[in-house]
Design a protein around this motif. Structure first.
Motif, mmCIF file in Angstrom:
data_model
loop_
_atom_site.group_PDB
_atom_site.id
_atom_site.type_symbol
_atom_site.label_atom_id
_atom_site.label_comp_id
_atom_site.label_asym_id
_atom_site.label_seq_id
_atom_site.Cartn_x
_atom_site.Cartn_y
_atom_site.Cartn_z
ATOM 1 N N MET A 186 0.678 -1.306 -0.031
ATOM 2 C CA MET A 186 0.022 -0.008 -0.016
ATOM 3 C C MET A 186 0.852 1.278 -0.008
ATOM 4 N N THR A 187 2.079 0.984 0.626
ATOM 5 C CA THR A 187 2.862 2.463 0.637
ATOM 6 C C THR A 187 3.944 2.230 -0.126
ATOM 7 N N GLY A 188 4.123 1.209 -1.269
ATOM 8 C CA GLY A 188 5.142 1.502 -2.227
ATOM 9 C C GLY A 188 6.353 0.856 -1.677
ATOM 10 N N GLU B 135 -5.585 12.207 0.755
ATOM 11 C CA GLU B 135 -4.397 11.691 1.043
ATOM 12 C C GLU B 135 -4.055 11.951 2.384
ATOM 13 N N SER C 176 -9.325 1.984 2.730
ATOM 14 C CA SER C 176 -9.740 1.540 1.112
ATOM 15 C C SER C 176 -10.584 2.779 0.686
ATOM 16 N N MET D 3 -8.267 5.567 -0.533
ATOM 17 C CA MET D 3 -7.566 4.995 -1.967
ATOM 18 C C MET D 3 -8.463 4.995 -3.044
ATOM 19 N N MET E 13 -8.690 8.449 -4.327
ATOM 20 C CA MET E 13 -7.384 8.851 -4.887
ATOM 21 C C MET E 13 -7.573 8.022 -6.339
ATOM 22 N N ASP E 14 -8.591 7.041 -6.733
ATOM 23 C CA ASP E 14 -8.470 6.267 -7.808
ATOM 24 C C ASP E 14 -7.269 5.430 -7.903
ATOM 25 N N ASP E 15 -6.647 4.855 -6.624
ATOM 26 C CA ASP E 15 -5.934 4.098 -6.672
ATOM 27 C C ASP E 15 -6.628 2.522 -6.131
ATOM 28 N N THR E 16 -7.077 1.874 -7.319
ATOM 29 C CA THR E 16 -7.759 0.738 -7.076
ATOM 30 C C THR E 16 -7.205 -0.446 -6.532
ATOM 31 N N ARG E 17 -5.621 -0.561 -6.759
ATOM 32 C CA ARG E 17 -4.915 -1.581 -6.451
ATOM 33 C C ARG E 17 -4.827 -1.576 -4.843
ATOM 34 N N ARG E 18 -4.492 -0.578 -4.386
ATOM 35 C CA ARG E 18 -4.271 -0.308 -2.943
ATOM 36 C C ARG E 18 -5.627 -0.471 -2.245
#
Length: 332
Positions: A157-159, A259, A286, A289, A292-297
């Motif tokens: 999630m944090t890269g 964010e 979730s 995320m 933020m359009d971050d579906t994977r996270r």
């Protein structure tokens, strides 16, 4: 003379005939009642002696040989039967009383054990609610380990680890957009905020949190963030701190700042996974995320929530969990 003798002889014959008739009548008449009574008595005596002989020869009173002298209709039987019945009833009552006493002893023992168990459970719950640190020490026994590594998911999630370190450093001092002096709050807003009173319950820390909640509930998100940040800084070990961090994240998310909200949700979840508002923060993470359009996270956060908190996912937060899952499509 001859005539006189004839008459006398005739008279004698008549008297003799009468006597013979009387004797014949007496001889043919029935036996007197006295003689019959004596014969009956002798017969009864013989029958009694035979029965006595039978009892001596066949002990046990078998009805095949003689009739019992005492029958069910005789007075003697009416007096002898209640004694046997009374003895049987008393014995049965004593046996049943013994059984009842044994059952009462068992029920009393079970009641004491249940009371002791409930008391221990209540003590542990009070300890968990009052001290987050104590809840963490019991996490191995009350919180099942998820099948998926928590740290792996958080890294994703944090890269990665470097991104996690950077996020943790950022979370230490979350950024708050400052309003310029020229564009400060209006007089009307200040007056509305002043209408929100701070509770006075005697617990200063809880009053600070409750005041921040009232500001957030009234829609004053910047003021709520300022109040909740002050509460977290002043009382980092208070049992309400998990509520404070989670509500601070929501004050950002509701103000369209996903964010910043994600940082606070992640921080609250990482601080103590057994804390009362850790499941809420992971679920709101979730949502942040997705904003933020971050579906994977977002999918990683949802999967982590379902595996780490199955009871909450199927209970208190079921509706929100299902709604978030319907918003995105996750692989697997």
């Amino acid at each position: 003379m001859k005539i006189a003798l004839g008459q006398k002889f005739t008279s004698f014959l008549l008297r003799s005939g009468w006597a013979l008739a009387v004797a014949a009548t007496v001889a043919t008449s029935p036996v007197p009642a006295t003689a019959q009574d004596g014969a009956e008595a002798r017969i009864r005596k013989l029958e009694a002696e035979v029965r006595a002989l039978q009892r001596a020869t066949f002990p046990g009173g078998d009805g095949r040989y003689f009739e019992p002298q005492i029958t069910s209709g005789s007075p003697g039987a009416a007096q002898a039967q209640p004694a046997a019945t009374t003895t049987t009833a008393v014995t049965d009552i004593l046996v049943r009383l013994d059984a009842l006493e044994l059952q009462l002893q068992r029920l009393t023992a079970l009641s004491e054990e249940n009371t002791n168990s409930i008391s221990q459970i209540q003590s542990r719950l009070a300890l968990l609610e009052a001290s987050p640190a104590a809840g963490a020490s019991l996490s191995d026994t009350i919180d099942p380990s998820p099948s998926l590594s928590t740290q792996t998911n958080l890294d994703a999630m944090t890269g990665g680890s470097s991104a996690t370190t950077e996020a943790e450093q950022t979370l230490t001092q979350p950024s708050e957009p400052e309003q310029s002096a020229a564009s400060g709050p209006s007089a009307e807003r200040l007056a509305a905020v002043q209408q929100i009173t701070k509770p006075q319950t005697g617990d200063a820390a809880d009053d600070e949190y409750s005041y921040g909640f009232r500001l957030w509930n009234a829609g004053f998100y910047p003021e709520a963030r300022q109040q909740l940040t002050s509460f977290i800084d002043q009382y980092p070990d208070h049992w309400r701190v998990t509520w404070g961090r989670n509500l601070l994240g929501r004050a950002f998310l509701d103000d369209n700042m996903p964010e910043e909200a994600a940082r606070w949700f992640l921080r609250n979840y990482q601080a103590d996974r057994t804390a009362p508002r850790a499941p809420d923060s992971l679920l709101y993470l979730s949502e942040s995320m997705m904003a933020m359009d971050d579906t994977r996270r977002a999918c990683i956060a949802l999967a982590e929530f379902g595996e780490t908190y199955p009871a909450v996912a199927s209970g208190r937060l079921l509706d929100q969990y299902e709604a978030n899952r319907r918003k995105i499509t996750c692989e697997g």
